[in-house]
Design an enzyme around this catalytic site. Structure first.
Site, PDB file in Angstrom:
ATOM      1  N   HIS A  40       0.842  -1.198   0.000  1.00 34.92           N
ATOM      2  CA  HIS A  40       0.000   0.000   0.000  1.00 34.92           C
ATOM      3  C   HIS A  40       0.882   1.255   0.000  1.00 34.92           C
ATOM      4  CE1 HIS A  40      -4.274  -1.204   0.584  1.00 34.92           C
ATOM      5  NE2 HIS A  40      -3.689  -2.368   0.815  1.00 34.92           N
ATOM      6  N   PRO A  41       0.488   2.284  -0.721  1.00 34.66           N
ATOM      7  CA  PRO A  41       1.274   3.517  -0.772  1.00 34.66           C
ATOM      8  C   PRO A  41       1.059   4.364   0.474  1.00 34.66           C
ATOM      9  CG  PRO A  41      -0.740   3.796  -2.032  1.00 34.66           C
ATOM     10  CD  PRO A  41      -0.728   2.354  -1.561  1.00 34.66           C
ATOM     11  N   ALA A  97      -8.198   7.181  -6.890  1.00 34.39           N
ATOM     12  CA  ALA A  97      -9.586   7.586  -6.646  1.00 34.39           C
ATOM     13  C   ALA A  97      -9.872   7.669  -5.156  1.00 34.39           C
ATOM     14  CB  ALA A  97     -10.528   6.604  -7.322  1.00 34.39           C
ATOM     15  N   GLU A  98      -9.334   6.725  -4.389  1.00 33.79           N
ATOM     16  CA  GLU A  98      -9.601   6.713  -2.952  1.00 33.79           C
ATOM     17  C   GLU A  98      -8.981   7.924  -2.263  1.00 33.79           C
ATOM     18  OE1 GLU A  98      -9.769   1.837  -2.939  1.00 33.79           O
ATOM     19  OE2 GLU A  98      -7.944   2.890  -2.309  1.00 33.79           O
ATOM     20  N   PHE A 125       0.961   3.531   7.058  1.00 29.15           N
ATOM     21  CA  PHE A 125      -0.313   3.776   7.731  1.00 29.15           C
ATOM     22  C   PHE A 125      -1.432   3.526   6.726  1.00 29.15           C
ATOM     23  CE2 PHE A 125      -3.855   6.666   8.674  1.00 29.15           C
ATOM     24  CZ  PHE A 125      -4.163   6.257   9.959  1.00 29.15           C
ATOM     25  N   ALA A 144      -9.108   3.154   5.469  1.00 31.11           N
ATOM     26  CA  ALA A 144     -10.079   3.238   4.372  1.00 31.11           C
ATOM     27  C   ALA A 144     -10.492   4.700   4.229  1.00 31.11           C
ATOM     28  CB  ALA A 144     -11.283   2.355   4.651  1.00 31.11           C
ATOM     29  N   VAL A 145      -9.830   5.401   3.316  1.00 36.45           N
ATOM     30  CA  VAL A 145     -10.035   6.851   3.240  1.00 36.45           C
ATOM     31  C   VAL A 145     -11.468   7.200   2.836  1.00 36.45           C
ATOM     32  CG1 VAL A 145      -7.617   7.371   2.801  1.00 36.45           C
ATOM     33  CG2 VAL A 145      -9.140   6.911   0.870  1.00 36.45           C
TER      34      VAL A 145
END
Length: 471
Positions: free
Chosen positions: A371-372, A390-391, A423, A426-427
């Site tokens: 994950h970035p 998009a998130e 970190f 779920a944005v």
């Protein structure tokens, strides 16, 4: 492919609004089974007498013999019961669907004429009223074809609907494969019609009932009095009618038999229920053919690409990115026992999450590190996956001030230095402010707690991604 054929999901938590004609709150399908003359009997070339659905307690077949008591009970249905019901339904101007055993219809011409004169729908109930459980597939297919032929010869037109009743595991497929039927009813699995996909053919299914059915007068546990039958029908009606008030209109099938409900004491319960139902507004009495026509027009079938029917290559291509840069999760999920229940976002998410949860700690850590960083260098360089882009955009992380970006970068660095993975949150469940708040709170957690929290957030992100592309 390890695939499970049964469909436990159906319409899921959000069944469609039936939109019955006139805004009706409930559709009632009255079904009269016509079996008299089509049952097991040595006269009909069968090896034994009938033993099913009569008032003879503990009836057993008589091999090689006629059973006079059983025959006379069936005869009552044709001679007396049918006409009592016919007079009542015609007087009330109620539409009726006949499940007609074709060989029985051929032996009862006056009753067929009365059905046609009343404008009733005459569907097929198979060639003979016998058990199809052990019948070879080719023989059952032959009897289905013969039932079509004889039905058209006796009634004057082919059947539009079908219900075998004492069916085999092949009956639904065999009848649907004829592609000659507007509806079939050899299921009991829903309160609404639904579409069944068979190769390129879409078959409408109108589920039937074995409980709102007078057959319970001849089974244990069952009804003893007409009042008990009335009470059960009323309770079912009241429940479905109330659901219809909330925009969840359903269908109510009622199964009847001449030799059972046609008896005076039992008939009294049916009569009382019909008067009760007709005393309500918003009740649509309809044949199954009318229900089928309405459903095909109002709810035509639309096919979707179903995960449980995909090839491995297509499955991995479609869902390999649901867990960030971790196609191995989709590869392993493909090998699970998938079925119709996994053709929804919730169902497929469960399968993918099972693989993720059962993976080794190092494998799950690999998913986390894939994950970035939030608002990190990859985002600035526009090198995120389309999903991540998009998130992060949904929480305005692509439009930070210089000061906000510096804060995120500082927190990212501190978090990774302490825990060894980015970190993750779920944005789409958050705003920029709640993300920063969670960042500051979680950075002080111990690593085991954060690992579990991050894994849960990864699963949530996957769930949201699936909901973008599946029902």
């Amino acid at each position: 492919m390890n695939r499970y054929p049964r469909d436990f999901r159906g319409y899921g938590p959000t069944p469609p609004d039936a939109r019955w004609p006139g805004g009706a709150k409930i559709a009632i399908s009255l079904v009269l089974n016509y079996e008299e003359g089509g049952e097991n009997n040595t006269l009909h070339g069968d090896a034994q007498s009938e033993a099913f659905l009569s008032d003879i307690a503990g009836a057993a077949p008589w091999p090689g013999m006629r059973h006079w008591n059983m025959e006379s009970i069936y005869d009552y249905g044709a001679r007396a019961g049918f006409w009592r019901l016919h007079r009542f339904f015609v007087e009330k101007a109620l539409p009726v669907t006949i499940y007609g055993v074709t060989s029985a219809l051929a032996r009862n011409p006056e009753q067929v004429a009365a059905m046609k004169s009343a404008g009733w729908e005459i569907a097929s109930h198979g060639l003979k009223w016998v058990d199809h459980r052990d019948m070879p597939v080719d023989e059952e297919a032959r009897q289905i074809a013969e039932a079509f032929r004889l039905h058209e010869e006796v009634v004057g037109e082919p059947p539009r609907g079908w219900y075998t009743g004492r069916c085999s595991m092949h009956t639904v497929q065999l009848t649907a494969e004829t592609q000659r039927l507007d509806w079939i009813s050899d299921t009991y699995d829903d309160d609404l019609p639904y579409w069944l996909e068979l190769d390129s053919h879409d078959q409408l299914v109108i589920p039937y009932t074995l409980e709102a059915n007078d057959m319970r007068f001849a089974t244990a546990p069952g009804y003893i009095t007409g009042e008990q039958f009335f009470t059960y029908l009323k309770d079912t009606f009241d429940t479905l009618y109330a659901e219809g008030q909330d925009g969840r209109a359903k269908m109510f099938s009622i199964g009847l038999h001449n030799r059972l409900i046609g008896r005076p004491g039992k008939f009294a319960g049916l009569k009382r229920f019909i008067d009760y139902a007709m005393g309500h507004s918003g009740v649509w009495f309809a044949t199954r053919g009318q229900i089928a026509d309405h459903w095909a027009t109002t709810h035509p079938h639309r096919r979707i690409e179903r995960p449980s029917r995909m090839s491995r290559a297509r499955f991995v291509s479609r869902f390999g990115g649901i867990f960030e840069h971790s196609p191995w999760i989709a590869e392993r999920a493909f090998d699970l026992e998938l079925g119709p229940a996994h053709d929804s976002a919730t169902g497929l998410h469960n399968a993918l999450a099972r693989v993720f949860r059962s993976a080794s700690p190092d494998e799950r850590l690999g998913v986390l590190t894939a994950h970035p960083d939030l608002a990190g260098k990859l985002a600035q360089a526009k090198r995120l996956t389309a999903e991540s882009t998009a998130e992060q955009s949904s929480a305005a992380l692509d439009a930070l001030t210089d000061a906000e970006r510096a804060t995120f970068q500082q927190l990212n660095a501190e978090y990774v230095a302490k825990h060894g993975f980015p970190f993750i949150i779920a944005v789409r469940d958050n705003s920029k402010d709640t993300i920063l708040q969670a960042f500051r709170q979680r950075i002080d957690n111990d690593t085991d707690t954060e690992f579990a929290t991050a894994c849960a957030q990864v699963e949530r992100i996957a769930e949201l991604r699936l909901k973008d592309i599946l029902p």
